[in-house]
Design a protein around this motif. Structure first.
Motif, short mmCIF file in Angstrom:
data_model
loop_
_atom_site.label_atom_id
_atom_site.label_comp_id
_atom_site.label_asym_id
_atom_site.label_seq_id
_atom_site.Cartn_x
_atom_site.Cartn_y
_atom_site.Cartn_z
N VAL A 188 0.66 -0.94 0.27
CA VAL A 188 -0.02 -0.14 0.00
C VAL A 188 0.74 1.36 -0.16
CG1 VAL A 188 -1.20 1.36 1.29
CG2 VAL A 188 -1.75 -1.28 0.50
N ALA A 189 1.99 1.55 0.85
CA ALA A 189 2.54 2.47 0.64
C ALA A 189 3.30 2.79 -0.30
CB ALA A 189 4.19 2.42 1.77
N LEU A 190 3.83 1.36 -1.72
CA LEU A 190 4.65 2.02 -2.83
C LEU A 190 3.27 2.79 -3.38
CD1 LEU A 190 5.98 -1.67 -3.08
CD2 LEU A 190 7.31 0.48 -2.53
N ILE A 191 2.00 1.98 -3.12
CA ILE A 191 0.45 2.55 -4.47
C ILE A 191 0.97 3.94 -3.97
CG2 ILE A 191 -1.72 2.32 -4.46
CD1 ILE A 191 0.16 0.05 -5.99
N VAL A 192 0.65 4.39 -3.05
CA VAL A 192 0.37 5.90 -2.00
C VAL A 192 1.97 6.49 -3.12
CG1 VAL A 192 1.15 7.65 -0.31
CG2 VAL A 192 -0.42 5.05 -0.18
N ILE A 193 3.41 6.13 -2.86
CA ILE A 193 4.11 6.97 -3.08
C ILE A 193 4.14 6.79 -4.29
CG2 ILE A 193 6.92 6.53 -4.80
CD1 ILE A 193 7.03 5.63 -1.67
N LEU A 194 3.77 5.94 -5.59
CA LEU A 194 3.10 6.09 -7.05
C LEU A 194 2.93 6.93 -7.18
CD1 LEU A 194 3.02 1.56 -8.23
CD2 LEU A 194 4.70 3.69 -8.85
N ASP A 195 0.94 7.20 -7.02
CA ASP A 195 -0.07 8.12 -7.18
C ASP A 195 0.65 9.42 -6.95
OD1 ASP A 195 -2.72 8.92 -6.81
OD2 ASP A 195 -1.79 9.84 -4.58
N ALA A 196 1.45 9.26 -5.45
CA ALA A 196 1.96 11.07 -5.13
C ALA A 196 3.02 11.43 -6.39
CB ALA A 196 2.81 10.98 -3.65
#
Length: 203
Positions: A188-196
């Motif tokens: 989930v943290a990786l997905i948040v970074i990609l979105d950011a």
């Protein structure tokens, strides 16, 4: 030996409570066209809330906080400014101290930042090799997470789940499948970074 240790550590990056011996399907629902772009929720296959993501708009740094279903902060993601590559550091809770660093992520190329993301665990200070890698197209919501380089085992995959109805409701929904015994809070943290990264590009 370092690469073997990386693969064996997939299950305990954020915490063992986020690891289960079967695949986990996560539904990511993001609010779009809002002033709080960057806020979204994560649910399981039965629509049970698992995580919430908040973007701190008043922070000096671009910062996101991942909270559990009860609203407790479990990870803080901070964008490191003045770097050639888009670089993010992830800390436990609401900390920003080096002792609480969980991992660092950066784009592998200034030009191809939307396609590749390299992840480094705290012991990997030289960053001669990445501990994890994300490859794919964020725009198409089609990304793969590898334990190591792209020839290494796949530990998670993102699937497109974008419909006309979701856009009319002002929401963007996509699915992520996390493989067995892989820390799904880490994914989930990786997905948040990609979105950011994508959000910063669009700003």
């Amino acid at each position: 030996m370092a690469r073997l240790a990386t693969i064996n550590s997939v299950g305990g990056i954020v915490g063992p409570q986020y690891c289960v011996p079967y695949p986990v399907d996560l539904a990511i629902v993001k609010k779009v066209f809002t002033l709080t772009d960057g806020n979204f929720v994560v649910a399981d296959a039965n629509d049970n809330l698992m995580f919430k993501v908040e973007r701190k708009l008043l922070s000096l740094h671009d910062k996101r906080v991942i909270l559990d279903a009860a609203g407790n902060p479990i990870l803080t993601l901070r964008h490191k400014v003045l770097t050639a590559h888009s670089r993010w550091q992830v800390f436990r809770g609401e900390s920003s101290g080096p002792q609480d660093l969980v991992f660092t992520a950066r784009t592998s190329s200034i030009i191809q930042f939307r396609r590749k993301l390299n992840i480094y665990l705290p012991y990997n200070t030289s960053e001669d090799f990445c501990d994890f890698k994300v490859k794919g197209s964020w725009f198409e919501r089609s990304c793969v997470v590898y334990a190591g380089e792209s020839s290494s085992p796949i530990i998670a995959q993102m699937h497109k789940k974008l419909t006309a109805q979701s856009l009319l409701l002002g929401k963007d929904k996509f699915m992520v499948t996390v493989y067995p015994n892989v820390d799904y809070a880490f994914i989930v943290a990786l997905i948040v970074i990609l979105d950011a990264i994508n959000t910063r590009h669009d700003d």
